[in-house]
Write a protein that holds these residues in place. Structure first.
Motif, PDB file in Angstrom:
ATOM      1  N   PHE A 156      -4.303  -8.331  -8.882  1.00 39.02           N
ATOM      2  CA  PHE A 156      -4.603  -7.962  -7.492  1.00 39.02           C
ATOM      3  C   PHE A 156      -5.083  -6.519  -7.544  1.00 39.02           C
ATOM      4  CE2 PHE A 156      -3.177  -6.058  -3.416  1.00 39.02           C
ATOM      5  CZ  PHE A 156      -4.085  -6.713  -2.609  1.00 39.02           C
ATOM      6  N   PRO A 191      -6.173  -3.759  -5.282  1.00 43.40           N
ATOM      7  CA  PRO A 191      -6.436  -3.062  -4.023  1.00 43.40           C
ATOM      8  C   PRO A 191      -7.023  -1.681  -4.215  1.00 43.40           C
ATOM      9  CG  PRO A 191      -4.126  -2.885  -4.570  1.00 43.40           C
ATOM     10  CD  PRO A 191      -4.737  -3.816  -5.587  1.00 43.40           C
ATOM     11  N   GLU A 192      -7.893  -1.312  -3.274  1.00 47.46           N
ATOM     12  CA  GLU A 192      -8.334   0.081  -3.205  1.00 47.46           C
ATOM     13  C   GLU A 192      -7.261   0.796  -2.405  1.00 47.46           C
ATOM     14  OE1 GLU A 192     -12.530  -0.597  -1.655  1.00 47.46           O
ATOM     15  OE2 GLU A 192     -12.429   1.584  -1.881  1.00 47.46           O
ATOM     16  N   HIS A 239      -2.852  -6.258   4.577  1.00 50.63           N
ATOM     17  CA  HIS A 239      -2.635  -7.177   5.697  1.00 50.63           C
ATOM     18  C   HIS A 239      -2.488  -8.608   5.199  1.00 50.63           C
ATOM     19  CE1 HIS A 239      -6.820  -8.366   5.289  1.00 50.63           C
ATOM     20  NE2 HIS A 239      -7.232  -7.129   5.510  1.00 50.63           N
ATOM     21  N   SER A 245      -4.411 -13.122  -1.140  1.00 52.21           N
ATOM     22  CA  SER A 245      -4.939 -12.801  -2.459  1.00 52.21           C
ATOM     23  C   SER A 245      -3.801 -12.515  -3.456  1.00 52.21           C
ATOM     24  CB  SER A 245      -5.878 -11.599  -2.320  1.00 52.21           C
ATOM     25  OG  SER A 245      -6.322 -11.170  -3.560  1.00 52.21           O
ATOM     26  N   LEU A 252      -9.275 -15.097   4.187  1.00 53.19           N
ATOM     27  CA  LEU A 252      -8.431 -15.643   5.232  1.00 53.19           C
ATOM     28  C   LEU A 252      -8.699 -14.897   6.541  1.00 53.19           C
ATOM     29  CD1 LEU A 252      -5.961 -17.243   6.290  1.00 53.19           C
ATOM     30  CD2 LEU A 252      -4.536 -15.410   5.382  1.00 53.19           C
ATOM     31  N   LYS A 256      -9.779  -2.617   9.000  1.00 56.44           N
ATOM     32  CA  LYS A 256      -9.173  -1.283   8.923  1.00 56.44           C
ATOM     33  C   LYS A 256      -9.693  -0.380  10.030  1.00 56.44           C
ATOM     34  CE  LYS A 256      -8.570  -1.444   3.996  1.00 56.44           C
ATOM     35  NZ  LYS A 256      -9.285  -1.387   2.759  1.00 56.44           N
TER      36      LYS A 256
HETATM   37  P1  ATP Z   1     -12.310  -2.636   2.083  1.00 51.90           P
HETATM   38  O1  ATP Z   1     -12.984  -2.816   3.368  1.00 51.90           O
HETATM   39  O2  ATP Z   1     -11.711  -1.284   1.937  1.00 51.90           O
HETATM   40  O3  ATP Z   1     -13.050  -3.099   0.876  1.00 51.90           O
HETATM   41  P2  ATP Z   1     -10.551  -4.842   1.543  1.00 51.90           P
HETATM   42  O4  ATP Z   1      -9.738  -5.521   2.591  1.00 51.90           O
HETATM   43  O5  ATP Z   1     -11.604  -5.572   0.847  1.00 51.90           O
HETATM   44  O6  ATP Z   1     -11.052  -3.567   2.259  1.00 51.90           O
HETATM   45  P3  ATP Z   1      -9.445  -4.224  -1.026  1.00 51.90           P
HETATM   46  O7  ATP Z   1      -8.395  -3.255  -1.341  1.00 51.90           O
HETATM   47  O8  ATP Z   1     -10.783  -4.048  -1.612  1.00 51.90           O
HETATM   48  O9  ATP Z   1      -9.541  -4.213   0.540  1.00 51.90           O
HETATM   49  O10 ATP Z   1      -8.931  -5.695  -1.304  1.00 51.90           O
HETATM   50  C1  ATP Z   1      -8.097  -6.043  -2.372  1.00 51.90           C
HETATM   51  C2  ATP Z   1      -8.212  -7.515  -2.635  1.00 51.90           C
HETATM   52  O11 ATP Z   1      -7.839  -8.272  -1.488  1.00 51.90           O
HETATM   53  C3  ATP Z   1      -9.615  -7.929  -3.005  1.00 51.90           C
HETATM   54  O12 ATP Z   1      -9.545  -8.749  -4.145  1.00 51.90           O
HETATM   55  C4  ATP Z   1     -10.088  -8.704  -1.807  1.00 51.90           C
HETATM   56  O13 ATP Z   1     -11.001  -9.684  -2.160  1.00 51.90           O
HETATM   57  C5  ATP Z   1      -8.802  -9.277  -1.231  1.00 51.90           C
HETATM   58  N1  ATP Z   1      -8.900  -9.513   0.203  1.00 51.90           N
HETATM   59  C6  ATP Z   1      -9.223  -8.607   1.142  1.00 51.90           C
HETATM   60  N2  ATP Z   1      -9.247  -9.172   2.367  1.00 51.90           N
HETATM   61  C7  ATP Z   1      -8.926 -10.481   2.206  1.00 51.90           C
HETATM   62  C8  ATP Z   1      -8.788 -11.615   3.091  1.00 51.90           C
HETATM   63  N3  ATP Z   1      -8.993 -11.501   4.395  1.00 51.90           N
HETATM   64  N4  ATP Z   1      -8.440 -12.798   2.552  1.00 51.90           N
HETATM   65  C9  ATP Z   1      -8.222 -12.907   1.250  1.00 51.90           C
HETATM   66  N5  ATP Z   1      -8.343 -11.912   0.358  1.00 51.90           N
HETATM   67  C10 ATP Z   1      -8.698 -10.707   0.820  1.00 51.90           C
END
Ligand code: ATP
Ligand code: MG
Length: 556
Positions: free
Chosen positions: A31, A33-34, A40, A46, A261, A270
């Motif tokens: 997993f 995350p940035e 959320h 994920s 999702l 965000k």
């Molecule tokens: P940003 O807009 O900052 O890119 P982000 O929600 O994509 O926000 P990340 O930290 O990049 O945030 O996401 C981490 C992981 O969570 C990634 O692998 C992303 O694909 C997954 N993810 C983010 N939003 C969802 C979602 N709504 N459903 C399923 N997986 C998600």
């Protein structure tokens, strides 16, 4: 196990095939995350998907902070993300990583590409780059810097690293194909100059790798096998594959995309949550009306309910929205048997039992949850004066109203039958007291079968009652009315929060602590608010009401 009877999802099918063909010996997921915000419910999907696969195949699960972009990251988010992932039950064991720790390897990887003639330093500015890029229908043009020699590229790239160029004056680009129908393959930028401080590496670097270049390298370094991401990266997959191929990794990772999702009547973006927080519309990122993990936890959701929810959502390649009611269904199902069923009156009026001796009371033995013996019993005091819900009495009842009205008899839950004899109104016509008589023969648990009543109401003893604040929630946006107003602002539900300050609960909450949850009979499931509740001022959040019209969709 249950898993075997359900057909495997498309990701499991890919993994099965890869293992059968010997592509990998074991699997590893992550997993990533940035650290630029709170997690959320979408992230929960994920996390649990990746962790679940690692569990199922006896593989490894990594938590990796994708902190290659120095502009957005904040260390405060690292801690909140770790807490959320841990709370959800995804155990990364010793596998906690930071992508920024791989900057040296990423730099080496870029040098390797240059040496292979697969990357070049380009001096086009952003505007020129766009012009050369072409469009979806027209091919792009080669950059005039594309044919620089390997030696020149090596020395320019080193000079970039050494801080000899201003931001935006030079980039390193992969040399792929300016005529590719996939825009991502048209010599994408893989490194840029940015004189910026990084939360982990400080001022060591003034060049930073782009996501599409960094991510496959991070995966490869950690031995990730299946790099699962969301659909918007599908078009980036050829570039992902190009990077791991050109860098000649053994058993290279592969990217698999699934649909994000989305929940109805819920904001996850965000940007919008930030706005809600900044404008004071919600009480921080963990406001119980939001669906950040912290908010769900504060509202009283359990990791088990979220796991169940994610499982029911399934994994698919097609975008769709899941009804918020399904999440509610999952928490109800989870708490139903696990939590004690307490009596709390949210809108109290006084009931006086005229034939019950004044100043006396008795302790009733009450089962905590009739459907789950293991939760045991508690004592609840019963006496002459009780609180009942205001709407459990009506002066002039409509048809089919089986609760209290003059002349009618009901059961007081766990106690006796009482019959309404009279009532008192104040000068405004508001009912202030209901007077009853009770029948000592009808005590609950004594097997009384003499006569029946149609209504059972709950109560709280007046002298021992504990005051409490109760917060009721509705969705913060109402999708049926449109998520946005015409001017682009969010269309908020004005009733998303109702605060009830004069509630009373039975005296059995003495040891209640943050996040503890209960059923309040007839009123729903409630949780002690972690921010505002204290021993001297109990605050409960309603997690969910008891009833719903939601039905699980039939499996097809
Ligand atoms: P940003 O807009 O900052 O890119 P982000 O929600 O994509 O926000 P990340 O930290 O990049 O945030 O996401 C981490 C992981 O969570 C990634 O692998 C992303 O694909 C997954 N993810 C983010 N939003 C969802 C979602 N709504 N459903 C399923 N997986 C998600
Ligand atoms: Mg992202």
């Amino acid at each position: 196990m249950e898993k075997e009877t359900i057909s495997k999802n498309f990701i499991e099918q890919i993994i099965d095939k890869d293992l059968a063909e010997g592509k990998y010996d074991t699997i590893c997921t992550r997993f990533p995350p940035e650290p630029n915000g709170y997690l959320h419910i979408g992230h929960a999907k994920s996390i649990l998907l990746n962790y679940g696969l690692a569990q199922e195949y006896n593989g490894e699960f990594h938590l990796r902070f994708d902190d290659t972009n120095p502009t957005k990251e904040k260390t405060e988010f690292v801690e909140s993300i770790k807490a959320d992932v841990e709370w959800l039950g995804a155990d990364w064991k010793e596998h906690l990583y930071f992508a920024s720790n791989y900057f040296d390897q990423m730099y080496e990887a870029a040098v390797k590409l240059i040496k292979k003639g697969k990357a070049f330093v380009c001096d086009l500015d952003a505007q020129q780059m766009r012009e050369y890029r072409g469009t979806l229908t027209e091919p792009g043009k080669d950059s005039p810097y594309r044919e620089r020699s390997i030696e020149e590229n090596l020395s320019l790239f080193e000079a970039m690293k050494n801080g000899e160029f201003e931001d935006g004056t030079k980039v390193l680009r992969a040399k792929i194909d300016m005529a590719s129908p996939n825009m991502n393959m048209r010599d994408p930028v893989i490194y840029r100059v940015a004189h910026m401080h990084h939360h982990n590496t400080g001022d060591k670097w003034c060049i930073y790798p782009m996501y599409d270049f960094a991510h496959p390298i991070e995966d490869a370094i950690e031995g990730v096998t299946h790099s699962i991401c969301t659909l918007e990266f599908e078009d980036h997959r050829p570039l992902y594959d190009w990077v791991v191929r050109e860098l000649e990794y053994d058993k290279p990772p592969k990217q698999i995309e699934f649909a994000k999702l989305y929940l109805t009547n819920v904001v996850t973006g965000k940007r919008y949550i930030k706005k809600l927080v900044e404008e004071g519309i919600v009480d921080g990122w963990d406001d119980p009306r939001l669906v950040s993990i912290a908010a769900l936890r504060r509202r009283g959701f359990t990791p088990e309910a979220i796991q169940k929810f994610v499982e029911l959502c399934g994994v698919s390649k097609a975008d769709s929205s899941v009804d918020y009611a399904m999440l509610e269904y999952c928490i109800r199902e989870d708490l139903k048997m696990k939590r004690s069923r307490m009596m709390a009156v949210l809108d109290p009026i006084k009931l006086v039992i005229d034939n019950y001796p004044e100043g006396e009371y008795e302790m009733l033995d009450v089962a905590n949850n009739l459907e789950n013996e293991e939760l045991g019993y508690r004592k609840v005091p019963f006496g002459r004066e009780l609180y009942i819900e205001r709407d459990d009495f009506m002066e002039e009842p409509p048809r089919k109203y089986f609760r209290l009205f003059p002349g009618n008899e009901v059961r007081l839950m766990h106690a006796y039958f009482v019959k309404c004899e009279s009532f008192v109104k104040d000068e405004n016509g508001k009912i202030t007291e209901v007077h009853c008589t009770y029948d000592p023969e009808t005590k609950a648990g004594t097997g009384f079968t003499g006569r029946k009543v149609k209504g059972t109401i709950h109560w709280v003893p007046v002298p021992q009652a504990v005051k409490a604040e109760v917060r009721l929630y509705e969705n913060i946006i109402d999708e049926e009315k449109g998520v946005y107003n015409e001017d682009g602002t969010l269309n908020l539900n004005p009733n998303s929060l109702t605060i009830l300050k004069d509630c009373v609960v039975e005296p059995s909450f003495a040891d209640a602590k943050a996040y503890d949850s209960y059923q309040f009979v007839r009123n729903g499931f409630f949780c002690i608010d972690a921010k505002d509740s204290s021993a001297s001022h109990l605050v409960f959040n309603r997690i969910v009401s008891l009833k719903s019209s939601f039905r699980l969709p039939k499996a097809d």
